[in-house]
Design a protein around this motif. Structure first.
Motif, PDB file in Angstrom:
ATOM      1  N   THR A 172     104.863  28.676  40.711  1.00 13.98           N
ATOM      2  CA  THR A 172     104.744  29.540  41.715  1.00 13.98           C
ATOM      3  C   THR A 172     104.334  31.023  41.014  1.00 13.98           C
ATOM      4  O   THR A 172     103.757  31.885  41.695  1.00 13.98           O
ATOM      5  CB  THR A 172     105.967  29.887  42.642  1.00 13.98           C
ATOM      6  OG1 THR A 172     107.140  29.699  41.788  1.00 13.98           O
ATOM      7  CG2 THR A 172     106.172  28.842  43.607  1.00 13.98           C
TER       8      THR A 172
ATOM      9  N   HIS B  75     111.648  31.569  40.455  1.00 13.53           N
ATOM     10  CA  HIS B  75     111.023  32.251  41.136  1.00 13.53           C
ATOM     11  C   HIS B  75     109.937  31.425  42.070  1.00 13.53           C
ATOM     12  O   HIS B  75     109.376  30.626  41.810  1.00 13.53           O
ATOM     13  CB  HIS B  75     109.981  33.081  40.195  1.00 13.53           C
ATOM     14  CG  HIS B  75     108.811  33.821  40.857  1.00 13.53           C
ATOM     15  ND1 HIS B  75     108.888  35.112  40.754  1.00 13.53           N
ATOM     16  CD2 HIS B  75     107.627  33.337  41.213  1.00 13.53           C
ATOM     17  CE1 HIS B  75     107.596  35.758  41.469  1.00 13.53           C
ATOM     18  NE2 HIS B  75     106.883  34.855  41.541  1.00 13.53           N
ATOM     19  N   VAL B  76     110.039  31.762  43.432  1.00 13.92           N
ATOM     20  CA  VAL B  76     109.368  31.013  44.454  1.00 13.92           C
ATOM     21  C   VAL B  76     108.393  31.811  45.145  1.00 13.92           C
ATOM     22  O   VAL B  76     107.953  33.137  44.617  1.00 13.92           O
ATOM     23  CB  VAL B  76     110.310  30.441  45.421  1.00 13.92           C
ATOM     24  CG1 VAL B  76     111.227  29.318  44.801  1.00 13.92           C
ATOM     25  CG2 VAL B  76     111.135  31.453  46.233  1.00 13.92           C
ATOM     26  N   SER B  77     107.426  31.209  46.096  1.00 13.03           N
ATOM     27  CA  SER B  77     106.454  31.973  46.884  1.00 13.03           C
ATOM     28  C   SER B  77     106.817  31.867  48.330  1.00 13.03           C
ATOM     29  O   SER B  77     107.318  31.035  48.791  1.00 13.03           O
ATOM     30  CB  SER B  77     105.309  31.226  46.452  1.00 13.03           C
ATOM     31  OG  SER B  77     104.250  31.569  47.209  1.00 13.03           O
ATOM     32  N   ALA B  78     106.467  33.029  48.756  1.00 16.61           N
ATOM     33  CA  ALA B  78     106.448  33.329  50.248  1.00 16.61           C
ATOM     34  C   ALA B  78     105.209  33.534  50.959  1.00 16.61           C
ATOM     35  O   ALA B  78     104.532  34.502  50.785  1.00 16.61           O
ATOM     36  CB  ALA B  78     107.423  34.361  50.766  1.00 16.61           C
TER      37      ALA B  78
ATOM     38  N   GLU C 120     109.803  29.539  53.137  1.00 15.28           N
ATOM     39  CA  GLU C 120     110.022  29.653  51.786  1.00 15.28           C
ATOM     40  C   GLU C 120     110.634  28.212  51.074  1.00 15.28           C
ATOM     41  O   GLU C 120     111.904  28.038  51.197  1.00 15.28           O
ATOM     42  CB  GLU C 120     110.327  30.940  51.257  1.00 15.28           C
ATOM     43  CG  GLU C 120     109.711  32.076  51.426  1.00 15.28           C
ATOM     44  CD  GLU C 120     110.572  33.217  51.149  1.00 15.28           C
ATOM     45  OE1 GLU C 120     111.029  33.422  49.982  1.00 15.28           O
ATOM     46  OE2 GLU C 120     110.417  34.368  51.740  1.00 15.28           O
TER      47      GLU C 120
ATOM     48  N   ALA D  54     113.850  28.444  48.870  1.00 14.48           N
ATOM     49  CA  ALA D  54     114.168  29.932  48.850  1.00 14.48           C
ATOM     50  C   ALA D  54     115.910  29.968  48.687  1.00 14.48           C
ATOM     51  O   ALA D  54     116.579  30.916  47.851  1.00 14.48           O
ATOM     52  CB  ALA D  54     113.700  30.778  50.033  1.00 14.48           C
TER      53      ALA D  54
ATOM     54  N   ALA E 191     111.167  36.152  45.106  1.00 16.11           N
ATOM     55  CA  ALA E 191     109.908  35.466  45.610  1.00 16.11           C
ATOM     56  C   ALA E 191     108.857  36.439  45.591  1.00 16.11           C
ATOM     57  O   ALA E 191     109.150  37.738  45.722  1.00 16.11           O
ATOM     58  CB  ALA E 191     110.110  35.002  47.179  1.00 16.11           C
TER      59      ALA E 191
ATOM     60  N   THR F  85     106.381  37.895  47.797  1.00 16.27           N
ATOM     61  CA  THR F  85     106.180  37.716  49.246  1.00 16.27           C
ATOM     62  C   THR F  85     104.768  38.381  49.373  1.00 16.27           C
ATOM     63  O   THR F  85     104.475  39.390  49.160  1.00 16.27           O
ATOM     64  CB  THR F  85     107.122  38.441  49.897  1.00 16.27           C
ATOM     65  OG1 THR F  85     108.248  37.708  49.461  1.00 16.27           O
ATOM     66  CG2 THR F  85     107.129  38.185  51.463  1.00 16.27           C
TER      67      THR F  85
END
Length: 488
Positions: A104, A143-146, A185, A188, A194, A196
């Motif tokens: 991500t 760290h993630v992705s929205a 997400e 999340a 994230a 976003t």
């Protein structure tokens, strides 16, 4: 610097409001539906500190160690190192996890490539992306992705319905922007932050500019709510569903209820060209790690199918070998695209080393569009027993177990318990709720199939095919829209 697993767990105890199965979660690190993935992410952090794995998982710079997965890629060796680190993680946890950060953070590198676009609206945004990439490397967050909004009625513009169906800015303040809406997400509820970004495809209408916003959201921020779908872990014994209970990456609807995003966290705002740029280039780096997971999934399907036909003595049959060969072609097709994407990598606008985009994006189409066919092939090779075999408790029962031992023992090498384990694994890989969820996730997690093909269309070199056909067919230069004399 690189964190430990316990430091990661402590970072999640920040008072965030999480719901699952209609209950409020008091500690996401211990809740039975979240704990398996929290433990895996903690394990990844701890792997970076183990002497035998340190050089695979981290790199040294300025006397400090940093995570390989978060490193900006400037060379082909950087990509080889990332691929090796991901393989090491999947081998260590003995399964597939997709949303753990390395796949991500690459989305932010696409904005790094678009600094000239950001500078058009406000040079601060360009500085923000460079600073945040540095903070990710330095602080090692999860760290993630929205991406995906609830969307509502997609035949209507957002202003013609509840405007919150797409995340948007409702107010500007000296401290930052106030955003409202929601995003789906994955992971999340147990992530730190994230990237976003919007999902609207048509940016031709200037009235939609309030939706053209991208930012980094700290998940400890007030006014966030995390509403998760029901997890698969704990719904059935781990002996019967070994993958469901360990590798379910719980998806969450994150509600942004007038959340303040400080200006230093805003990456673009009210700039439709920046929004269009990020949607068009979002996966130019992150697709590599995503597709790499499909390679490991192919290995699992091949292994489950091949062990089964060896158990039952069918490996020598030509029809069986042909189906195994189809699985092998799928697997090696993915492998070839990944390998070639590195071997023919190209410099990005910002000077990063970018995997060959045509090869990477066509590899993603292969991996995702053919997965359902490969799963069905693997089902066929595993046979009907993956959907009819009794549970582990029946095998242990004093009376029922005797009969199951009789009918599931194949020979001296394959006793009933190993047969049961393989069939349970194959069922969970191919037939369970978890299997169906993973199939859909791989199809849509990096955008839907039409967007996958759109990325191929934008990155394939059409000119060379046109040139060769023009010459082979003896076409005049007029086909290029210019007089023959001018061309000469």
């Amino acid at each position: 610097m690189i964190r430990t697993g316990n430091q990661y767990r402590d970072s999640l105890r920040d008072g965030r409001r999480i719901w699952i199965n209609g209950e409020r979660v008091t500690d996401v690190t211990t809740h039975p539906m979240f704990k398996p993935l929290v433990d895996i992410r903690a394990r990844i952090y701890d792997m970076a500190h183990e002497p035998r794995l340190r050089d695979v998982m981290t790199y040294e710079e300025g006397g400090e160690r940093f995570a390989i997965g978060l490193k900006l890629p400037y060379t082909q060796d950087d990509w080889h190192a990332k691929r090796r680190a991901t393989d090491t993680i999947l081998e260590d946890v003995k399964g597939i996890v997709t949303r753990v950060g390395d796949e991500t953070v690459g989305e932010m590198w696409s904005l790094f490539d678009g600094q000239d676009v950001l500078n058009e609206v406000d040079p601060r945004f360009s500085e923000n992306i460079k600073r945040h990439i540095g903070l990710v490397i330095q602080n090692d967050p999860f760290h993630v992705s929205a991406n995906t909004d609830p969307k509502g009625d997609r035949s209507k513009r957002p202003q013609e319905q509840d405007p919150d169906m797409l995340l948007h800015v409702v107010k500007e303040t000296d401290a930052g922007i106030i955003v409202r809406g929601a995003k789906y997400e994955t992971a999340a509820a147990y992530a730190n932050q994230a990237f976003t970004k919007p999902t609207i495809a048509n940016w031709g209408d200037e009235k939609l500019s309030e939706y053209a916003v991208g930012f980094v959201c700290d998940f400890s921020s007030p006014n966030l709510r995390f509403i998760a779908r029901t997890g698969f872990a704990g719904r059935a014994p781990i002996e019967d569903y070994p993958l469901s209970n360990r590798f379910d990456e719980v998806d969450t609807l994150v509600v942004y209820d007038d959340v303040l995003i400080p200006w230093e966290n805003v990456l673009f705002y009210q700039h439709t060209r920046a929004a269009s740029f990020i949607r068009a280039t979002l996966h130019r780096y992150s697709a590599f790690a995503f597709v790499q997971r499909n390679l490991k999934l192919a290995d699992m399907m091949i292994g489950a199918a091949l062990w089964n036909v060896r158990q039952t003595g069918l490996e020598k049959q030509q029809a069986v070998q042909e189906k195994l060969a189809e699985l092998a072609c799928y697997r090696e097709g993915i492998n070839a695209h990944l390998t070639a994407a590195i071997a023919t990598a190209e410099k990005s606008p910002a000077g990063l080393m970018m995997p060959n985009q045509s090869l990477l994006m066509t590899g993603r189409v292969l991996a995702c569009s053919q997965l359902h066919n490969m799963m069905h092939l693997a089902r066929e090779l595993c046979g009907g027993q993956i959907c009819v075999t009794p549970d582990a408790a029946s095998f242990r029962d004093p009376e029922a177990g005797k009969w199951l031992s009789k009918y599931y023992t194949l020979n001296d090498n394959w006793q009933a318990e190993d047969r049961r384990r393989l069939l349970a694994f194959a069922r969970d890989l191919l037939n369970s709720d978890y299997a169906g969820h993973r199939l859909t996730f791989q199809l849509f997690a990096q955008s839907p199939p039409f967007a996958h093909l759109g990325a191929v269309y934008r990155n394939f070199d059409w000119d060379d095919s046109l040139r060769f056909t023009k010459e082979a067919a003896g076409l005049s230069d007029r086909v290029y829209g210019r007089p023959a004399a001018a061309a000469e």
